[in-house]
Design an enzyme around this catalytic site. Structure first.
Site: not given
Length: 247
Positions: A138, A151
Site C-alpha cells: 500500500s 494496517y
C-alpha cells in the site's frame, strides 16, 4: 514476469483489486487460481472465465494454508506465480487501552498470512521456470494514516519483507511489489464511493500495463501513489503525514 502462459495463485480474489487482476491475467492467457474465504464471491469473479479456478483459503489459519497448498500442488503442479493480495483494513482508536482482536487479526492476515503462504510455496516456486512472487502492499506503507495504525504497520513490514525476499531469491524467483494508492473498493465501508480515491478501473489499467512491459518493475506504482511513495525522498514526508493525520 511474463504476460501469459503462467499458472497464477492469487489470494483475496473475491472482490476489488484481486478480482480485477485475476480477470485481466486470465484474459491474457493465464490459468488463475483464486483463493479466499467466501466461495460465492470467488465464483462471481470466475463467472464466464473457464481458466479461473476457485479454492477456499483463510490466510489467517495455518491449517487452512496447509490444506490449500496441498490442493494446489495436486491439481495445479505447474503453478509458478504467487500473488499475495488478501488483506483487511480496520480503523482503530489507539489512544487508550482496548480490545486488541482487530489489531491481532490484521497482523495475522496482512503480514503472517503472506509470510506463511510464501514459506509453504517457495521451494515449489523456485523449481519452476519464470517463477514470481507478487506482494500487494500500500502507499500507506510509506506514510501511515494514524486511524489505521496496525494496517499501515503491516504494509510497511510487508514492504520490508519483500525487499529481503528479492535479495535472497535473486536468480530463483522474481519478486514484485504492487503498492496501490487509495482505490475505490470496499476495503473499508464506503470506500468505493470516495471521490478522492482512485477509480478501480483506472488503477487496474495503469497497474496491469506495467505487467505487459518487457521487464516488470520491481515496484508497480501508479502516478497517484507516488505522492506517498516518494514523500520521504522528496522531503515531503511531514506534509503527506499531516494530510493523512487529518483524515
Amino acid at each position: 514476469m511474463k504476460k501469459s502462459g503462467n499458472t497464477i495463485i492469487l489470494t483475496g480474489g473475491g472482490s476489488g483489486i484481486g478480482r480485477e487482476m485475476a480477470r485481466q491475467w486470465h484474459d491474457w492467457g493465464n490459468t488463475v487460481i483464486i483463493a479466499g474465504r467466501t466461495m460465492e464471491s470467488l465464483r462471481e469473479t470466475a463467472e464466464g472465465r473457464e481458466n479461473i479456478h476457485c479454492l477456499e483459503l483463510d490466510v489467517g489459519d495455518p491449517a487452512s494454508i496447509a490444506q490449500f497448498v496441498k490442493a494446489v500442488m495436486a491439481d495445479f503442479p505447474a503453478a509458478n506465480v504467487l500473488v499475495n493480495n488478501a488483506g483487511i483494513m480496520i480503523y482503530e482508536d489507539v489512544t487508550g487501552a482496548r480490545d486488541l482482536t482487530d489489531a491481532e487479526n490484521t497482523v495475522t492476515i496482512n503480514l503472517l498470512g503472506p509470510i506463511r503462504v510464501i514459506d509453504a510455496l517457495v521451494d515449489h516456486l523456485a523449481a519452476q521456470k519464470d517463477a514470481a512472487i507478487v506482494n500487494v502492499t500500500s502507499g500507506l506503507a510509506f506514510v501511515p494514516m494514524p486511524k489505521a495504525a496496525t494496517y499501515c504497520a503491516t504494509k510497511a513490514a510487508l514492504h520490508s519483507y519483500t525487499l529481503s525476499l528479492r535479495a535472497r531469491l535473486e536468480g530463483k524467483i522474481e519478486v514484485i511489489e504492487v503498492a496501490p494508492p487509495g482505490v475505490q473498493t470496499e476495503l473499508t465501508p464506503g470506500q468505493s464511493e470516495r471521490e478522492e480515491y482512485m477509480p478501480l478501473d483506472a488503477f487496474i489499467t495503469e497497474t496491469m500495463a506495467q505487467f505487459e512491459a518487457a521487464e516488470t518493475p520491481e515496484e508497480v506504482l501508479t502516478q497517484q501513489v507516488r505522492f506517498l511513495r516518494d514523500a520521504e525522498a522528496e522531503g515531503r514526508f511531514d506534509e503527506a503525514f499531516a494530510m493523512l493525520k487529518s483524515r
